[in-house]
Design a protein around this motif. Sequence first.
Motif, short mmCIF file in Angstrom:
data_model
loop_
_atom_site.label_atom_id
_atom_site.label_comp_id
_atom_site.label_asym_id
_atom_site.label_seq_id
_atom_site.Cartn_x
_atom_site.Cartn_y
_atom_site.Cartn_z
N TRP A 83 0.84 -1.19 0.00
CA TRP A 83 0.00 0.00 0.00
C TRP A 83 0.87 1.23 0.00
N GLN A 84 0.43 2.28 -0.70
CA GLN A 84 1.12 3.56 -0.57
C GLN A 84 0.84 4.06 0.83
N VAL A 85 1.80 4.79 1.41
CA VAL A 85 1.74 5.18 2.81
C VAL A 85 0.47 5.95 3.16
N MET A 86 0.05 6.89 2.35
CA MET A 86 -1.11 7.71 2.68
C MET A 86 -2.42 7.10 2.18
N SER A 87 -2.42 5.82 1.84
CA SER A 87 -3.61 5.17 1.32
C SER A 87 -3.89 3.89 2.11
N LYS B 270 -4.85 2.90 -3.10
CA LYS B 270 -3.70 2.54 -3.92
C LYS B 270 -2.98 1.35 -3.27
N GLY B 271 -3.51 0.16 -3.56
CA GLY B 271 -2.95 -1.06 -3.01
C GLY B 271 -2.72 -2.07 -4.11
N THR C 256 -1.56 -7.85 -8.75
CA THR C 256 -2.96 -7.44 -8.83
C THR C 256 -3.12 -6.11 -8.12
N PHE C 257 -4.21 -5.39 -8.38
CA PHE C 257 -4.46 -4.13 -7.69
C PHE C 257 -5.80 -4.19 -6.97
N PHE C 258 -5.91 -3.38 -5.91
CA PHE C 258 -7.11 -3.37 -5.08
C PHE C 258 -8.21 -2.57 -5.77
#
Length: 178
Positions: free
Chosen positions: A111-115, A123-124, A139-141
């Motif tokens: 995960w991006q830190v602010m997400s 943004k995972g 894969t993306f969330f």
Amino acid sequence: MSKAYPPDLRIDDRMIVAAALDRILYDDPDHFAAEDARTVRRLIPHSRSAWLRLGFRAERQGPSMKGEAAGIGDVRMEGDKKVVEGSVGESATWRCGQYKITNHGGDLEIWQVMSDEYAPEPKGARLEFDEKGEPERLTFFQPRDIELRIPFTSLAVGVRLGGWQPWKMVAEGGVVAG
């Protein structure tokens, strides 16, 4: 009873992981290098995962007031929004650059830190490995939001279901052309 803490990552390892994740996520739109995926998996300690992971976020709007203001007319003031978040069954997460990473064994959750799962645009990503431990795909969330309205009231309950959608495959030969 004392709580056992996982070993810490050295700053050098964190920088290597962040650089490898930058290449995996941003170098090529369709493929990633297997060696970068292996490096990240080797450096991020495996953490035990609970058989059930649940997270929740509740928002409640405080009381509002309405009235009339001289020279303005009708006014309405909304109360403060109160947010409560929590989770059950979370694993150890490692911070490396702009990423938070969890090693579940068969996959790495990134995960991006602010997400997170609750962000308006989460943004995972998940780096998945096959049964032999070889990198397979990324894969993306992609969340699916459902809102349930309670009849004859102004109450609604929102539910966010997580799902992982295909994004990239491991590059043939393990190297991404760049």
